[in-house]
Design a protein around this motif. Structure first.
Motif, mmCIF file in Angstrom:
data_model
loop_
_atom_site.group_PDB
_atom_site.id
_atom_site.type_symbol
_atom_site.label_atom_id
_atom_site.label_comp_id
_atom_site.label_asym_id
_atom_site.label_seq_id
_atom_site.Cartn_x
_atom_site.Cartn_y
_atom_site.Cartn_z
ATOM 1 N N VAL A 122 1.009 -1.261 0.042
ATOM 2 C CA VAL A 122 0.098 0.091 0.020
ATOM 3 C C VAL A 122 0.780 1.200 -0.132
ATOM 4 O O VAL A 122 1.756 1.398 0.592
ATOM 5 N N SER A 123 0.648 2.325 -0.913
ATOM 6 C CA SER A 123 1.423 3.415 -0.970
ATOM 7 C C SER A 123 1.227 4.174 0.242
ATOM 8 O O SER A 123 0.154 4.241 1.299
ATOM 9 N N LYS A 124 2.196 5.076 0.521
ATOM 10 C CA LYS A 124 2.236 5.938 1.704
ATOM 11 C C LYS A 124 0.909 6.976 1.571
ATOM 12 O O LYS A 124 0.488 7.411 2.514
ATOM 13 N N GLU A 125 0.623 7.454 0.263
ATOM 14 C CA GLU A 125 -0.293 8.224 -0.070
ATOM 15 C C GLU A 125 -1.881 7.461 0.434
ATOM 16 O O GLU A 125 -2.647 8.197 1.025
ATOM 17 N N PHE A 127 -2.198 5.006 2.379
ATOM 18 C CA PHE A 127 -2.378 4.692 3.827
ATOM 19 C C PHE A 127 -2.653 6.028 4.451
ATOM 20 O O PHE A 127 -3.575 6.065 5.477
ATOM 21 N N ALA A 128 -2.170 7.171 4.151
ATOM 22 C CA ALA A 128 -2.332 8.306 4.660
ATOM 23 C C ALA A 128 -3.808 8.727 4.549
ATOM 24 O O ALA A 128 -4.414 9.145 5.496
ATOM 25 N N ALA A 129 -4.257 8.601 3.341
ATOM 26 C CA ALA A 129 -5.755 8.807 3.117
ATOM 27 C C ALA A 129 -6.519 8.011 3.943
ATOM 28 O O ALA A 129 -7.609 8.582 4.280
ATOM 29 N N ALA A 130 -6.547 6.840 4.155
ATOM 30 C CA ALA A 130 -7.131 5.970 4.678
ATOM 31 C C ALA A 130 -7.195 6.191 6.341
ATOM 32 O O ALA A 130 -8.366 6.169 6.922
ATOM 33 N N LEU A 131 -5.929 6.630 6.586
ATOM 34 C CA LEU A 131 -5.900 7.075 8.251
ATOM 35 C C LEU A 131 -6.742 8.267 8.322
ATOM 36 O O LEU A 131 -7.610 8.287 9.367
ATOM 37 N N ARG A 132 -6.776 9.200 7.512
ATOM 38 C CA ARG A 132 -7.354 10.469 7.583
ATOM 39 C C ARG A 132 -8.755 10.214 7.770
ATOM 40 O O ARG A 132 -9.905 10.687 8.517
ATOM 41 N N SER A 133 -9.378 9.249 6.638
ATOM 42 C CA SER A 133 -10.699 9.128 6.687
ATOM 43 C C SER A 133 -11.458 8.174 7.834
ATOM 44 O O SER A 133 -12.311 8.502 8.201
ATOM 45 N N HIS A 134 -10.701 7.314 8.237
ATOM 46 C CA HIS A 134 -10.862 6.524 9.500
ATOM 47 C C HIS A 134 -10.874 7.355 10.622
ATOM 48 O O HIS A 134 -11.926 7.341 11.451
ATOM 49 N N GLN A 135 -9.885 8.216 10.847
ATOM 50 C CA GLN A 135 -10.082 9.141 11.939
ATOM 51 C C GLN A 135 -11.118 10.251 11.762
ATOM 52 O O GLN A 135 -11.988 10.389 12.891
ATOM 53 N N ALA A 136 -11.611 10.415 10.689
ATOM 54 C CA ALA A 136 -12.964 11.302 10.546
ATOM 55 C C ALA A 136 -14.106 10.596 10.681
ATOM 56 O O ALA A 136 -15.122 11.088 11.478
ATOM 57 N N ALA A 137 -14.138 9.246 10.437
ATOM 58 C CA ALA A 137 -15.165 8.539 10.722
ATOM 59 C C ALA A 137 -15.477 8.439 12.310
ATOM 60 O O ALA A 137 -16.597 8.326 13.069
ATOM 61 N N VAL A 138 -14.222 8.013 12.867
ATOM 62 C CA VAL A 138 -14.426 7.750 14.283
ATOM 63 C C VAL A 138 -14.832 8.919 15.105
ATOM 64 O O VAL A 138 -15.587 9.062 15.924
ATOM 65 N N GLU A 139 -14.302 10.331 14.651
ATOM 66 C CA GLU A 139 -14.633 11.575 15.142
ATOM 67 C C GLU A 139 -16.180 11.899 15.309
ATOM 68 O O GLU A 139 -16.516 12.307 15.960
ATOM 69 N N ALA A 140 -16.379 11.533 13.953
ATOM 70 C CA ALA A 140 -18.125 11.695 13.628
ATOM 71 C C ALA A 140 -19.008 10.837 14.650
ATOM 72 O O ALA A 140 -20.095 11.603 14.801
ATOM 73 N N THR A 141 -18.505 9.693 15.220
ATOM 74 C CA THR A 141 -19.420 9.000 16.008
ATOM 75 C C THR A 141 -19.379 9.437 17.458
ATOM 76 O O THR A 141 -19.979 8.678 18.308
ATOM 77 N N LYS A 142 -18.361 10.336 17.590
ATOM 78 C CA LYS A 142 -18.109 10.797 19.227
ATOM 79 C C LYS A 142 -19.212 11.637 19.553
ATOM 80 O O LYS A 142 -19.607 12.525 18.962
ATOM 81 N N SER A 143 -19.481 11.536 20.952
ATOM 82 C CA SER A 143 -20.375 12.348 21.415
ATOM 83 C C SER A 143 -20.331 12.358 23.070
ATOM 84 O O SER A 143 -19.951 11.261 23.571
ATOM 85 N N LEU A 144 -20.526 13.296 23.748
ATOM 86 C CA LEU A 144 -20.611 13.279 24.987
ATOM 87 C C LEU A 144 -21.313 12.353 25.711
ATOM 88 O O LEU A 144 -21.306 11.591 26.888
ATOM 89 N N GLN A 145 -22.802 12.164 25.201
ATOM 90 C CA GLN A 145 -23.414 11.138 25.550
ATOM 91 C C GLN A 145 -23.211 9.753 25.334
ATOM 92 O O GLN A 145 -23.177 8.816 26.304
ATOM 93 N N ARG A 146 -22.667 9.669 24.235
ATOM 94 C CA ARG A 146 -22.099 8.130 23.900
ATOM 95 C C ARG A 146 -20.840 8.066 24.832
ATOM 96 O O ARG A 146 -20.813 6.574 25.415
ATOM 97 N N GLU A 147 -20.059 8.796 25.106
ATOM 98 C CA GLU A 147 -18.809 8.394 25.994
ATOM 99 C C GLU A 147 -19.396 8.229 27.320
ATOM 100 O O GLU A 147 -18.934 7.311 27.984
ATOM 101 N N ALA A 148 -20.377 8.977 27.870
ATOM 102 C CA ALA A 148 -20.776 8.860 29.114
ATOM 103 C C ALA A 148 -21.431 7.365 29.421
ATOM 104 O O ALA A 148 -21.317 6.693 30.336
#
Length: 164
Positions: A122-125, A127-148
């Motif tokens: 897998v190219s560096k580019e 993998f970096a794009a996949a990492l960014r999109s993964h982080q964005a997806a994880v961030e989008a599912t975060k909420s204070l209510q869910r974490e509590a």
């Protein structure tokens, strides 16, 4: 809700039946929900065909239901398709499945991509794009209510949603 043909309710009942070993009923409920287009139900049917529980093992039907679940946005189904593709020597297709699943927030797919990056597959580019999109997806599912809720569930303190 099952009587009203609610696919979510059918799937939940199917999962409950599966957990107690009633594979025939579990498969029947999963099939009904899958017929109504529920991605999770297609994924459960793929498990049935993979394991041969309640049905005869059938790889073609397993892959069909994985594909239907993946089309419906089920990240683990997409990951499993990647595994199947890699097992069949189609690494490029496997990587594409894992990139999509990583973009849906699937950790195992990101790990698979990381391993293939280390192996130079897998190219560096990419993998970096996949990492960014993964982080964005994880961030989008975060909420204070869910974490509590997760924190409270960890300690067995939640008995109803209003406790969060």
């Amino acid at each position: 809700r099952v009587k009203a043909n609610d696919p979510d309710a059918m799937l939940q009942l199917g999962v409950r039946r599966y957990e107690v070993g009633d594979y025939d009923d579990a498969f029947a409920y999963a099939k009904k929900a899958a017929d109504l287009g529920h991605a999770g139900a297609h994924f459960l049917q793929a498990i049935f065909y993979h394991e041969g529980q309640g049905v005869e093992k059938d790889e073609k039907k397993e892959v069909y239901h994985l594909e239907q679940a993946a089309i419906g946005g089920h990240p683990k189904a997409r990951y499993n398709l990647g595994v199947k593709e890699e097992e069949n020597g189609r690494r490029g297709r496997a990587v594409k499945h894992w990139i999509i699943a990583a973009a849906l927030g699937h950790d195992g797919s990101l790990d698979a991509l990381k391993d293939r990056y280390k192996d130079g597959l897998v190219s560096k580019e990419d993998f970096a794009a996949a990492l960014r999109s993964h982080q964005a997806a994880v961030e989008a599912t975060k909420s204070l209510q869910r974490e509590a809720a997760e924190e409270a569930a960890k300690y067995g303190k939640v008995t109803k949603l209003s406790d969060v």
